[in-house]
Design a protein around this motif. Structure first.
Motif, PDB file in Angstrom:
ATOM      1  N   HIS A  56       0.837  -1.202   0.000  1.00  0.00           N
ATOM      2  CA  HIS A  56       0.000   0.000   0.000  1.00  0.00           C
ATOM      3  C   HIS A  56       0.875   1.256   0.000  1.00  0.00           C
ATOM      4  O   HIS A  56       0.655   2.184  -0.787  1.00  0.00           O
ATOM      5  CB  HIS A  56      -0.918  -0.018   1.228  1.00  0.00           C
ATOM      6  CG  HIS A  56      -1.747   1.204   1.377  1.00  0.00           C
ATOM      7  ND1 HIS A  56      -2.867   1.440   0.607  1.00  0.00           N
ATOM      8  CD2 HIS A  56      -1.621   2.276   2.192  1.00  0.00           C
ATOM      9  CE1 HIS A  56      -3.394   2.594   0.951  1.00  0.00           C
ATOM     10  NE2 HIS A  56      -2.660   3.123   1.919  1.00  0.00           N
ATOM     11  N   GLU A  57       1.872   1.279   0.869  1.00  0.00           N
ATOM     12  CA  GLU A  57       2.783   2.430   0.945  1.00  0.00           C
ATOM     13  C   GLU A  57       3.554   2.601  -0.367  1.00  0.00           C
ATOM     14  O   GLU A  57       3.745   3.731  -0.837  1.00  0.00           O
ATOM     15  CB  GLU A  57       3.752   2.263   2.116  1.00  0.00           C
ATOM     16  CG  GLU A  57       3.090   2.366   3.472  1.00  0.00           C
ATOM     17  CD  GLU A  57       2.465   3.729   3.719  1.00  0.00           C
ATOM     18  OE1 GLU A  57       3.082   4.755   3.392  1.00  0.00           O
ATOM     19  OE2 GLU A  57       1.336   3.761   4.256  1.00  0.00           O
TER      20      GLU A  57
ATOM     21  N   THR B  32      -3.233   4.696  -8.343  1.00  0.00           N
ATOM     22  CA  THR B  32      -4.462   4.178  -7.752  1.00  0.00           C
ATOM     23  C   THR B  32      -4.484   2.673  -7.982  1.00  0.00           C
ATOM     24  O   THR B  32      -3.755   2.146  -8.831  1.00  0.00           O
ATOM     25  CB  THR B  32      -5.706   4.799  -8.410  1.00  0.00           C
ATOM     26  OG1 THR B  32      -5.751   4.376  -9.780  1.00  0.00           O
ATOM     27  CG2 THR B  32      -5.690   6.320  -8.320  1.00  0.00           C
ATOM     28  N   LEU B  33      -5.353   1.986  -7.255  1.00  0.00           N
ATOM     29  CA  LEU B  33      -5.476   0.545  -7.477  1.00  0.00           C
ATOM     30  C   LEU B  33      -5.945   0.262  -8.904  1.00  0.00           C
ATOM     31  O   LEU B  33      -5.501  -0.702  -9.523  1.00  0.00           O
ATOM     32  CB  LEU B  33      -6.450  -0.065  -6.468  1.00  0.00           C
ATOM     33  CG  LEU B  33      -5.874  -0.367  -5.096  1.00  0.00           C
ATOM     34  CD1 LEU B  33      -6.976  -0.773  -4.136  1.00  0.00           C
ATOM     35  CD2 LEU B  33      -4.819  -1.453  -5.169  1.00  0.00           C
TER      36      LEU B  33
ATOM     37  N   ASN C 103      -4.810  -1.933 -14.292  1.00  0.00           N
ATOM     38  CA  ASN C 103      -4.678  -1.764 -15.746  1.00  0.00           C
ATOM     39  C   ASN C 103      -3.264  -2.036 -16.227  1.00  0.00           C
ATOM     40  O   ASN C 103      -3.063  -2.650 -17.275  1.00  0.00           O
ATOM     41  CB  ASN C 103      -5.105  -0.357 -16.161  1.00  0.00           C
ATOM     42  CG  ASN C 103      -6.588  -0.148 -16.070  1.00  0.00           C
ATOM     43  OD1 ASN C 103      -7.371  -1.088 -16.181  1.00  0.00           O
ATOM     44  ND2 ASN C 103      -7.000   1.084 -15.854  1.00  0.00           N
ATOM     45  N   GLU C 104      -2.273  -1.597 -15.472  1.00  0.00           N
ATOM     46  CA  GLU C 104      -0.881  -1.736 -15.894  1.00  0.00           C
ATOM     47  C   GLU C 104      -0.332  -3.153 -15.700  1.00  0.00           C
ATOM     48  O   GLU C 104       0.566  -3.566 -16.433  1.00  0.00           O
ATOM     49  CB  GLU C 104      -0.007  -0.727 -15.161  1.00  0.00           C
ATOM     50  CG  GLU C 104      -0.298   0.709 -15.568  1.00  0.00           C
ATOM     51  CD  GLU C 104       0.511   1.731 -14.800  1.00  0.00           C
ATOM     52  OE1 GLU C 104       1.651   1.443 -14.406  1.00  0.00           O
ATOM     53  OE2 GLU C 104      -0.012   2.844 -14.583  1.00  0.00           O
TER      54      GLU C 104
ATOM     55  N   GLY D 231      -9.787  -6.649  -7.332  1.00  0.00           N
ATOM     56  CA  GLY D 231     -10.065  -7.313  -6.059  1.00  0.00           C
ATOM     57  C   GLY D 231      -8.836  -8.015  -5.489  1.00  0.00           C
ATOM     58  O   GLY D 231      -8.613  -8.003  -4.279  1.00  0.00           O
ATOM     59  N   SER D 232      -8.051  -8.636  -6.354  1.00  0.00           N
ATOM     60  CA  SER D 232      -6.828  -9.305  -5.892  1.00  0.00           C
ATOM     61  C   SER D 232      -5.844  -8.287  -5.333  1.00  0.00           C
ATOM     62  O   SER D 232      -5.203  -8.529  -4.306  1.00  0.00           O
ATOM     63  CB  SER D 232      -6.170 -10.075  -7.041  1.00  0.00           C
ATOM     64  OG  SER D 232      -6.970 -11.154  -7.439  1.00  0.00           O
ATOM     65  N   LEU D 233      -5.712  -7.162  -6.018  1.00  0.00           N
ATOM     66  CA  LEU D 233      -4.801  -6.123  -5.542  1.00  0.00           C
ATOM     67  C   LEU D 233      -5.265  -5.572  -4.198  1.00  0.00           C
ATOM     68  O   LEU D 233      -4.438  -5.336  -3.311  1.00  0.00           O
ATOM     69  CB  LEU D 233      -4.694  -4.999  -6.577  1.00  0.00           C
ATOM     70  CG  LEU D 233      -4.016  -5.379  -7.888  1.00  0.00           C
ATOM     71  CD1 LEU D 233      -4.229  -4.289  -8.925  1.00  0.00           C
ATOM     72  CD2 LEU D 233      -2.545  -5.640  -7.665  1.00  0.00           C
ATOM     73  N   GLU D 234      -6.559  -5.392  -4.051  1.00  0.00           N
ATOM     74  CA  GLU D 234      -7.097  -4.913  -2.766  1.00  0.00           C
ATOM     75  C   GLU D 234      -6.778  -5.899  -1.646  1.00  0.00           C
ATOM     76  O   GLU D 234      -6.352  -5.512  -0.563  1.00  0.00           O
ATOM     77  CB  GLU D 234      -8.613  -4.706  -2.855  1.00  0.00           C
ATOM     78  CG  GLU D 234      -9.014  -3.518  -3.677  1.00  0.00           C
ATOM     79  CD  GLU D 234     -10.517  -3.424  -3.863  1.00  0.00           C
ATOM     80  OE1 GLU D 234     -11.216  -4.482  -3.841  1.00  0.00           O
ATOM     81  OE2 GLU D 234     -11.008  -2.299  -4.044  1.00  0.00           O
TER      82      GLU D 234
END
Length: 84
Positions: free
Chosen positions: A24-25, A33-34, A39-40, A46-49
């Motif tokens: 997160h940091e 942004t998430l 996209n990149e 959801g997985s990134l969250e």
């Protein structure tokens, strides 16, 4: 044996939580942004969250390491100092 197993589970949960906080940091330092990261990287939002919340199962740990590298960081696991 039960105490050792319980301690390991707690350390593992703490490790995932700390790793999620680190991701997160890193994302914030990279001004992303998430949605941008999703996209990149082509990964699901959801997985990134869940990665940032430290709630991914073990088989996703390699993705966490790859994501940290995407942000330009390397993860180095070092033993904790005795007495901490």
């Amino acid at each position: 044996m039960i105490t050792r197993s319980t301690n390991f589970r707690q350390h593992y949960k703490d490790f995932k939580k700390d790793l999620g906080h680190l991701l997160h940091e890193c994302r914030l330092k990279n001004n992303k942004t998430l949605s941008q990261v999703a996209n990149e990287t082509g990964w699901q939002l959801g997985s990134l969250e869940r990665m940032e919340m430290g709630k991914l199962p073990t088989d996703f740990l390699w993705k966490v390491i790859r994501l940290a590298r995407f942000y330009g960081y390397r993860i180095k696991v070092v033993p904790e100092e005795k007495g901490q």
